[in-house]
Write a protein that holds these residues in place. Structure first.
Motif, short mmCIF file in Angstrom:
data_model
loop_
_atom_site.label_atom_id
_atom_site.label_comp_id
_atom_site.label_asym_id
_atom_site.label_seq_id
_atom_site.Cartn_x
_atom_site.Cartn_y
_atom_site.Cartn_z
N MET A 269 -14.67 54.97 125.49
CA MET A 269 -15.68 54.70 124.45
C MET A 269 -16.48 53.49 124.85
O MET A 269 -15.99 52.63 125.59
CB MET A 269 -15.03 54.33 123.12
N ASN A 270 -17.71 53.40 124.30
CA ASN A 270 -18.47 52.17 124.51
C ASN A 270 -19.32 51.89 123.29
O ASN A 270 -19.72 52.81 122.58
CB ASN A 270 -19.32 52.26 125.78
N GLY A 271 -19.58 50.62 123.05
CA GLY A 271 -20.43 50.26 121.91
C GLY A 271 -20.50 48.75 121.76
O GLY A 271 -19.84 47.99 122.48
N SER A 272 -21.30 48.34 120.79
CA SER A 272 -21.56 46.92 120.53
C SER A 272 -20.27 46.21 120.10
O SER A 272 -19.25 46.85 119.84
CB SER A 272 -22.58 46.78 119.40
N THR A 273 -20.35 44.91 119.97
CA THR A 273 -19.17 44.16 119.54
C THR A 273 -18.69 44.66 118.18
O THR A 273 -17.49 44.78 117.95
CB THR A 273 -19.49 42.65 119.47
N LYS A 274 -19.62 45.00 117.30
CA LYS A 274 -19.25 45.48 115.97
C LYS A 274 -18.48 46.81 116.10
O LYS A 274 -17.46 47.02 115.45
CB LYS A 274 -20.52 45.68 115.13
N PHE A 275 -18.98 47.69 116.97
CA PHE A 275 -18.33 48.98 117.19
C PHE A 275 -16.91 48.78 117.74
O PHE A 275 -15.96 49.41 117.29
CB PHE A 275 -19.17 49.82 118.16
N ILE A 276 -16.78 47.86 118.69
CA ILE A 276 -15.46 47.61 119.28
C ILE A 276 -14.50 47.10 118.20
O ILE A 276 -13.38 47.60 118.05
CB ILE A 276 -15.57 46.61 120.46
N ILE A 277 -14.96 46.16 117.41
CA ILE A 277 -14.10 45.56 116.36
C ILE A 277 -13.67 46.64 115.35
O ILE A 277 -12.50 46.74 115.00
CB ILE A 277 -14.86 44.42 115.64
N MET A 295 -14.14 37.38 126.38
CA MET A 295 -12.73 37.05 126.18
C MET A 295 -12.39 36.43 124.82
O MET A 295 -11.30 36.67 124.29
CB MET A 295 -12.32 36.10 127.32
N ASN A 296 -13.29 35.61 124.25
CA ASN A 296 -12.98 35.03 122.93
C ASN A 296 -12.75 36.14 121.91
O ASN A 296 -11.86 36.05 121.05
CB ASN A 296 -14.12 34.13 122.44
N LEU A 297 -13.59 37.19 122.01
CA LEU A 297 -13.44 38.31 121.07
C LEU A 297 -12.15 39.09 121.35
O LEU A 297 -11.41 39.43 120.42
CB LEU A 297 -14.67 39.23 121.14
N VAL A 298 -11.86 39.32 122.63
CA VAL A 298 -10.64 40.07 122.96
C VAL A 298 -9.42 39.31 122.44
O VAL A 298 -8.52 39.89 121.82
CB VAL A 298 -10.55 40.34 124.48
N LYS A 299 -9.43 37.99 122.67
CA LYS A 299 -8.28 37.18 122.22
C LYS A 299 -8.12 37.25 120.70
O LYS A 299 -7.02 37.33 120.18
CB LYS A 299 -8.48 35.72 122.66
N ARG A 300 -9.27 37.23 119.99
CA ARG A 300 -9.21 37.30 118.52
C ARG A 300 -8.64 38.65 118.08
O ARG A 300 -7.82 38.73 117.17
CB ARG A 300 -10.61 37.08 117.92
N LEU A 301 -9.06 39.73 118.75
CA LEU A 301 -8.57 41.06 118.37
C LEU A 301 -7.07 41.17 118.63
O LEU A 301 -6.34 41.78 117.84
CB LEU A 301 -9.35 42.14 119.14
N ILE A 302 -6.61 40.55 119.72
CA ILE A 302 -5.16 40.57 120.01
C ILE A 302 -4.41 39.88 118.87
O ILE A 302 -3.40 40.38 118.37
CB ILE A 302 -4.88 39.88 121.38
N LYS A 303 -4.96 38.75 118.43
CA LYS A 303 -4.30 37.96 117.38
C LYS A 303 -4.32 38.70 116.03
O LYS A 303 -3.34 38.70 115.30
CB LYS A 303 -5.03 36.62 117.25
N GLU A 304 -5.45 39.35 115.74
CA GLU A 304 -5.60 40.01 114.43
C GLU A 304 -4.86 41.33 114.33
O GLU A 304 -4.68 41.86 113.24
CB GLU A 304 -7.10 40.26 114.15
N HIS A 305 -4.48 41.92 115.47
CA HIS A 305 -3.82 43.24 115.43
C HIS A 305 -2.50 43.23 116.18
O HIS A 305 -2.35 43.90 117.22
CB HIS A 305 -4.76 44.31 116.01
#
Ligand code: 13P
Ligand code: SF4
Length: 368
Positions: A269-277, A295-305
């Protein structure tokens, strides 16, 4: 300001009264200033910002959401923009004269936006008009200078973000025979390919050579891609995909469309940051994800999920260095300056530029 200048500028040096504070003291002070300024202050933050900054954002979003939020906010006197320079410029263009947009660190530029300047664009346009006549509509990714947005607006085109690129490219191809897409060749190529444009119908404009790179019939060209890219997303490779497929066969791969075509094609899949989140948020517990974005976003997603297994598609990925320029000390410094009635780093786009840029932005905002 060019990237090199931004990286070396004195603007990053903070006074000792800020640097001598502990993190807790800085956080307390930011909270206090936010309380005192109330509605007079608004802090938008892009998804790629660090957690130490995002915790104070009044709104968090992707480029499109932040543009929409800016255009709707007419109350706040001070908009302290936690993102990069082109986003702060966009916010200034979309807000009133009574509002001041402030970028906490002037070195927070975007290397992709720096890959197209207005002189190169005017030079390219003149040559392309010679080749193709009045058959081209320009589209610019919002990751571009206000001057380019203005050029695009004055020539009948519009801005695009990664979450509305399909809609905008489709619209543009209905308006004219071909489009010039600036400055991200990958977002342009990925979007056009998804809409059925063949690789043979795409050409690349090289601003350094001031020439068109294309094999075959010029008349068949539908999409002219500016030779620019994101230095963060270019670090995701086909090899990274192969590695994930081999080591984690059940893992889904989701990437940002600023990645190269080969990477996007091989991902799930591919998409904007909003789509990924949203995709990660809505995925079932226990699902596995390799993410190809900052990476800041990836790290946040790891923490939130914690219930999902999430990794970066490239294990050696770094955050976007320019996004990272905005940190807690710079945020506090901006707010202290407002309190002292000496706001610094005000982003002001001149009327001659903003008049054209608003045409391009409005054409986009009217279609989303
Ligand atoms: P979006 O938030 O629109 O996906 O943009 C990503 C980006 O690279 C911003 O600089
Ligand atoms: Fe620019 Fe890429 Fe950083 Fe976004 S992630 S600000 S496009 S360099």
């Amino acid at each position: 300001m060019g990237l090199l200048e931004e990286l070396t500028a004195e603007a990053g040096t903070l006074p000792e009264y800020i640097t001598s504070l502990t993190e807790q003291e800085m956080e307390m002070r930011v909270r206090e200033i936010k309380r005192v300024l109330g509605e007079r202050l608004f802090i938008p933050g892009h998804h790629y910002q660090k957690d130490e900054v995002i915790q104070f954002a009044d709104a968090v979003g992707d480029s499109l959401q932040l543009a929409q939020i800016s255009s709707q906010n007419s109350e706040a006197e001070f908009i302290v923009f936690c993102g990069v320079h082109f986003m702060a410029e966009t916010a200034d263009i979309l807000t009133g004269d009574h509002q001041q947009v402030i970028l906490p660190d002037m070195r927070a530029g975007c290397s992709m936006a720096d890959m197209a300047d207005i002189h190169q664009t005017e030079r390219a346009w003149a040559k392309l008009q010679d080749y193709f006549g009045d058959t081209i509509i320009p589209l610019t990714y919002v990751n571009s200078t206000a001057a380019i947005k203005s050029f695009v607006g004055k020539n009948g085109g519009a801005t695009v973000t990664s979450s509305n690129a399909h809609k905008m490219v489709k619209w543009a191809l209905g308006e004219k025979e071909r489009i010039l897409f600036l400055p991200d060749q990958h977002l342009g190529r990925n979007t056009a390919a998804d809409l059925g444009v063949q690789e043979s119908e795409m050409a690349v404009w090289d601003p350094a050579l001031n020439s068109l790179i294309h094999e075959g019939e010029m008349a068949g060209i539908k999409v002219i891609l500016w030779k620019g890219h994101c230095s963060v997303h270019e670090n995701f490779t086909e090899k990274n995909i192969e590695q994930v497929r081999n080591t984690h066969p059940d893992m889904k791969i989701i990437v940002h469309p600023e990645c190269r075509r080969e990477v996007v094609e091989k991902s799930d899949m591919n998409g904007s940051t909003k789509f990924i989140i949203e995709t990660i948020k809505n995925a079932p517990g226990g699902s596995q994800w390799a993410i190809g974005t900052e990476m800041n976003l990836v790290k946040r997603l790891i923490k939130e999920h914690p219930d999902k297994k999430i990794i970066s598609l490239n294990p050696y990925m770094c955050p976007c260095l320019t996004m990272n320029r905005i940190d807690l000390p710079h945020l506090l410094w901006s707010l202290e300056n407002i309190m002292e009635k000496t706001p610094q780093n005000i982003i002001k786009v001149g009327k001659d530029v903003s008049d054209g840029a608003i045409l391009a932005l409005d054409r986009m905002l009217a279609r989303v």
